[in-house]
Write an enzyme that holds these catalytic residues in place. Structure first.
Site, PDB file in Angstrom:
ATOM      1  N   CYS A   1      -5.103   6.863  -3.114  1.00  0.00           N
ATOM      2  CA  CYS A   1      -4.488   5.544  -3.264  1.00  0.00           C
ATOM      3  C   CYS A   1      -3.111   5.752  -3.885  1.00  0.00           C
ATOM      4  O   CYS A   1      -2.997   6.213  -5.030  1.00  0.00           O
ATOM      5  CB  CYS A   1      -5.345   4.642  -4.142  1.00  0.00           C
ATOM      6  SG  CYS A   1      -4.610   3.015  -4.451  1.00  0.00           S
TER       7      CYS A   1
ATOM      8  N   CYS B   1       0.875  -1.172   0.000  1.00  0.00           N
ATOM      9  CA  CYS B   1       0.000   0.000   0.000  1.00  0.00           C
ATOM     10  C   CYS B   1       0.908   1.217   0.000  1.00  0.00           C
ATOM     11  O   CYS B   1       1.685   1.407   0.948  1.00  0.00           O
ATOM     12  CB  CYS B   1      -0.918  -0.003   1.217  1.00  0.00           C
ATOM     13  SG  CYS B   1      -1.916   1.495   1.370  1.00  0.00           S
TER      14      CYS B   1
END
Length: 279
Positions: free
Chosen positions: A215, A81
């Site tokens: 993101c 991530c």
């Protein structure tokens, strides 16, 4: 049990220092599974509320600063991530676990990072992208042209005409669960490049199962697509997230080294009480 909440461009995470196994002891006392713990902590209203949860643990290789376990808010495990990694690095730096040059272990390999502005900005070297290809899929009886690329996690990037009015949740969910990407699915990121050359994005994230404010791996995927398709011509590339922050993406032309840089915000320190897990 102490935790810290941080966010990178609105992508928020709850971080625990688990180097002494405190989280496992906590769960053992309550007889609660780790997956259920993640879901309850990340829950809005009844928990802390977050897109994901990070455990900072001792590295397997002493040459590295730490190892992480990363979980999406639904309790699923993710290998990487981008924004979460930046938050983990700031946490490690502020708690004396790492210095300004950082190396930490993930399921997709060792990630290198650099602390800037005393942790308020972090630059991360992402894993080498792979599986980049043009694709067409059918979604809601429409032919959708997109670009599939894995920047640590998979993304299907779609260029749209009107990003603000686009139904990200509906189309994102259809793409995320599309048979083409089964069984693990994909993230879906929608892109519009403005007249100033800024890449604007909105992302439906697998594991969160909704649109998020940012993101990091999606920003990297979108920047690579925009550059390779001639929509932007200069690097580093500025990517504006749904949350409004600008992420800076830079990479070699051969896509061997991709960097993600942006602000990291410390929201609060807190203590998690056992009764929160019984709701």
């Amino acid at each position: 049990m102490r935790f810290v909440k941080l966010h990178g461009s609105g992508n928020d995470f709850v971080v625990f220092d688990n180097r002494q196994g405190e989280v496992y002891k906590f769960l053992g006392d309550l007889n609660i599974k780790l997956e259920d713990f993640v879901v309850k902590v990340c829950a809005l209203h009844t928990g802390v509320g977050a897109d994901g949860l990070i455990l900072i643990e001792n590295p397997d290789d002493p040459e590295n600063d730490f190892k992480w376990q990363f979980f999406n808010s639904d309790g699923s495990v993710a290998g990487m991530c981008g924004n979460g990694s930046r938050c983990a690095v700031r946490f490690a730096y502020e708690n004396g676990i790492a210095d300004k040059k950082v190396k930490f272990e993930t399921l997709v390999g060792v990630i290198e990072a650099e602390v800037l502005d005393e942790g308020k900005r972090v630059k991360v070297l992402l894993t080498e992208p792979h599986s980049f290809k043009n694709m067409h899929i059918r979604v809601k009886n429409k032919d959708i042209k997109g670009y599939y690329i894995n920047t640590g996690v998979p993304h299907f990037v779609v260029i749209v005409d009107d990003l603000e009015e686009f139904d990200v949740v509906t189309y994102g969910r259809e793409i995320r669960f599309h048979e083409t990407f089964s069984p693990s699915g994909t993230n879906a990121t929608f892109v519009k490049v403005n007249s100033e050359g800024i890449v604007n994005i909105r992302t439906y994230e697998r594991g969160v199962e909704n649109e998020t404010l940012a993101c990091g791996t999606g920003a990297a995927a979108s920047a690579i697509v925009a550059y390779t398709q001639g929509l932007v011509r200069r690097k580093p590339i500025e990517v504006r997230t749904k949350g409004g922050d600008i992420l800076r993406i830079d990479f070699d032309d051969d896509l061997k080294r991709v960097f993600l840089e942006g602000s990291v915000y410390k929201v609060f320190d807190g203590f998690l009480y056992k009764e929160a897990l019984y709701y």
